[in-house]
Design a protein around this motif. Structure first.
Motif, mmCIF file in Angstrom:
data_model
loop_
_atom_site.group_PDB
_atom_site.id
_atom_site.type_symbol
_atom_site.label_atom_id
_atom_site.label_comp_id
_atom_site.label_asym_id
_atom_site.label_seq_id
_atom_site.Cartn_x
_atom_site.Cartn_y
_atom_site.Cartn_z
ATOM 1 N N SER A 61 0.888 -1.324 -0.064
ATOM 2 C CA SER A 61 -0.042 -0.106 -0.148
ATOM 3 C C SER A 61 0.989 1.239 -0.009
ATOM 4 O O SER A 61 2.079 1.125 0.225
ATOM 5 C CB SER A 61 -0.697 0.082 1.145
ATOM 6 N N LYS A 62 0.331 2.376 -0.014
ATOM 7 C CA LYS A 62 0.992 3.616 -0.224
ATOM 8 C C LYS A 62 1.510 3.549 1.241
ATOM 9 O O LYS A 62 2.702 4.273 1.440
ATOM 10 C CB LYS A 62 0.034 4.725 -0.335
ATOM 11 N N ASP A 63 0.813 3.410 2.243
ATOM 12 C CA ASP A 63 1.371 3.532 3.645
ATOM 13 C C ASP A 63 2.430 2.638 3.763
ATOM 14 O O ASP A 63 3.500 3.044 4.532
ATOM 15 C CB ASP A 63 0.445 3.299 4.880
ATOM 16 N N GLY A 64 2.585 1.407 3.219
ATOM 17 C CA GLY A 64 3.821 0.735 3.509
ATOM 18 C C GLY A 64 5.046 1.045 2.739
ATOM 19 O O GLY A 64 5.980 1.045 3.339
ATOM 20 N N LEU A 65 4.565 1.687 1.683
ATOM 21 C CA LEU A 65 5.646 2.289 0.888
ATOM 22 C C LEU A 65 6.231 3.424 1.589
ATOM 23 O O LEU A 65 7.806 3.891 1.822
ATOM 24 C CB LEU A 65 5.415 2.861 -0.533
ATOM 25 N N TYR A 66 5.565 4.436 2.288
ATOM 26 C CA TYR A 66 5.955 5.535 3.040
ATOM 27 C C TYR A 66 6.914 5.049 4.294
ATOM 28 O O TYR A 66 7.850 5.591 4.794
ATOM 29 C CB TYR A 66 4.789 6.324 3.425
ATOM 30 N N SER A 120 1.501 16.456 6.312
ATOM 31 C CA SER A 120 0.349 15.949 5.620
ATOM 32 C C SER A 120 0.344 14.487 5.988
ATOM 33 O O SER A 120 -0.608 13.845 5.525
ATOM 34 C CB SER A 120 0.397 16.031 4.087
ATOM 35 N N ALA A 121 1.193 14.020 6.716
ATOM 36 C CA ALA A 121 1.114 12.480 6.951
ATOM 37 C C ALA A 121 0.154 12.189 7.938
ATOM 38 O O ALA A 121 -0.430 13.064 8.779
ATOM 39 C CB ALA A 121 2.640 12.391 7.579
ATOM 40 N N PRO A 122 -0.358 10.928 7.974
ATOM 41 C CA PRO A 122 -1.464 10.498 8.722
ATOM 42 C C PRO A 122 -1.196 10.797 10.283
ATOM 43 O O PRO A 122 -0.065 10.728 10.746
ATOM 44 C CB PRO A 122 -1.665 9.149 8.698
ATOM 45 N N THR A 123 -2.217 11.280 11.253
ATOM 46 C CA THR A 123 -2.080 11.556 12.499
ATOM 47 C C THR A 123 -2.331 10.367 13.595
ATOM 48 O O THR A 123 -2.101 10.522 14.472
ATOM 49 C CB THR A 123 -2.829 12.737 13.012
ATOM 50 N N THR A 124 -2.789 9.475 12.768
ATOM 51 C CA THR A 124 -3.034 7.950 13.407
ATOM 52 C C THR A 124 -2.443 6.956 12.687
ATOM 53 O O THR A 124 -2.211 6.959 11.634
ATOM 54 C CB THR A 124 -4.612 7.877 13.964
ATOM 55 N N GLY A 125 -2.293 5.752 13.507
ATOM 56 C CA GLY A 125 -1.811 4.455 12.635
ATOM 57 C C GLY A 125 -0.429 4.369 12.436
ATOM 58 O O GLY A 125 0.384 5.121 13.341
ATOM 59 N N PRO A 126 -0.017 3.466 12.041
ATOM 60 C CA PRO A 126 1.514 3.027 11.850
ATOM 61 C C PRO A 126 2.467 4.153 11.482
ATOM 62 O O PRO A 126 3.394 4.311 12.164
ATOM 63 C CB PRO A 126 1.599 1.661 10.735
ATOM 64 N N VAL A 130 5.351 5.408 13.953
ATOM 65 C CA VAL A 130 6.698 5.255 13.584
ATOM 66 C C VAL A 130 7.330 6.782 13.589
ATOM 67 O O VAL A 130 8.539 6.909 14.089
ATOM 68 C CB VAL A 130 6.946 4.713 12.203
ATOM 69 N N THR A 131 6.924 7.684 13.049
ATOM 70 C CA THR A 131 7.238 9.172 12.991
ATOM 71 C C THR A 131 7.522 9.821 14.506
ATOM 72 O O THR A 131 8.416 10.157 14.708
ATOM 73 C CB THR A 131 6.205 9.803 12.187
ATOM 74 N N ALA A 132 6.444 9.557 15.058
ATOM 75 C CA ALA A 132 6.556 10.027 16.596
ATOM 76 C C ALA A 132 7.644 9.401 17.101
ATOM 77 O O ALA A 132 8.444 9.950 17.986
ATOM 78 C CB ALA A 132 5.223 9.628 17.461
#
Length: 203
Positions: A61-66, A120-126, A130-132
């Motif tokens: 998915s896009k999330d997996g690539l990011y 613009s990255a998601p504020t919830t989820g994996p 990981v970013t946090a």
């Protein structure tokens, strides 16, 4: 010339690990320029010379690539920062070591810094988690230097150390952002500039 050297990105027979690195490299450029939200897997696939379904086949998915981009970019950066902190003492001048590590790590693809602070990255989820985690690790490395600096001067408090860490992180982000706006400046020149600025502040 080796077989891999003459093999074009879009040809068959490329080892999976090599193909994944090609896709991640293209995705880092895309996400850094457009952000997570506007990042296009179609553009990533085109840049990598492959089909869009192959991106999904490798990363799901896009999330997996990011996430793969984050691990590839920030993981290496943190390793360099951890090594650089070993050379830091309680002086302001020694903060040049982590700055040198940051610029050296980012030199091959400096725009990758934007992934760590992508609004613009998601504020919830994996991705958010990981970013946090990576931001916290970066801040933790900066905090150790701030605490050491203040303790050497007998002025340490947790709040002061926290405030100084925030100042340092803001300074680093500002310097890297300035560097991104001046693409002709190599890392070595940027490190020399930071040394001059630190010297000017200290004197």
């Amino acid at each position: 010339m080796s077989t891999s050297a003459v093999r074009s990105i879009g040809t068959k027979g490329v080892p999976r690990a090599e193909r994944e690195q090609q896709i991640v490299a293209a995705a880092v450029v895309e996400f850094a320029a457009a952000g997570y939200a506007a990042g296009s897997l179609t553009r990533v696939a085109t840049a990598a010379g492959i089909s869009k379904p192959l991106v999904y086949q490798y990363f799901g998915s896009k999330d997996g690539l990011y996430l793969a981009c984050l691990h590839d970019v920030v993981g290496g950066l943190l390793a360099r920062l951890a090594d650089a902190e070993l050379d830091v003492d309680d002086t302001v001048a020694s903060r040049i070591h982590p700055l040198r590590a940051i610029f050296a790590a980012l030199e091959p693809r400096r725009e990758a810094w934007r992934l760590l602070f992508d609004p613009s990255a998601p504020t919830t989820g994996p991705i958010s988690e990981v970013t946090a985690q990576y931001r916290a690790q970066t801040a933790e490395l900066a905090a150790s230097g701030s605490a050491s600096f203040l303790r050497a001067r007998g002025t340490y408090t947790e709040l002061d150390a926290s405030a100084l860490t925030a100042v340092w992180m803001g300074l680093v982000d500002s310097l890297v952002s300035w560097w991104l706006e001046h693409p002709d400046e190599p890392a070595e020149s940027m490190v020399a500039r930071c040394e001059r600025l630190l010297t000017a502040v200290l004197t």
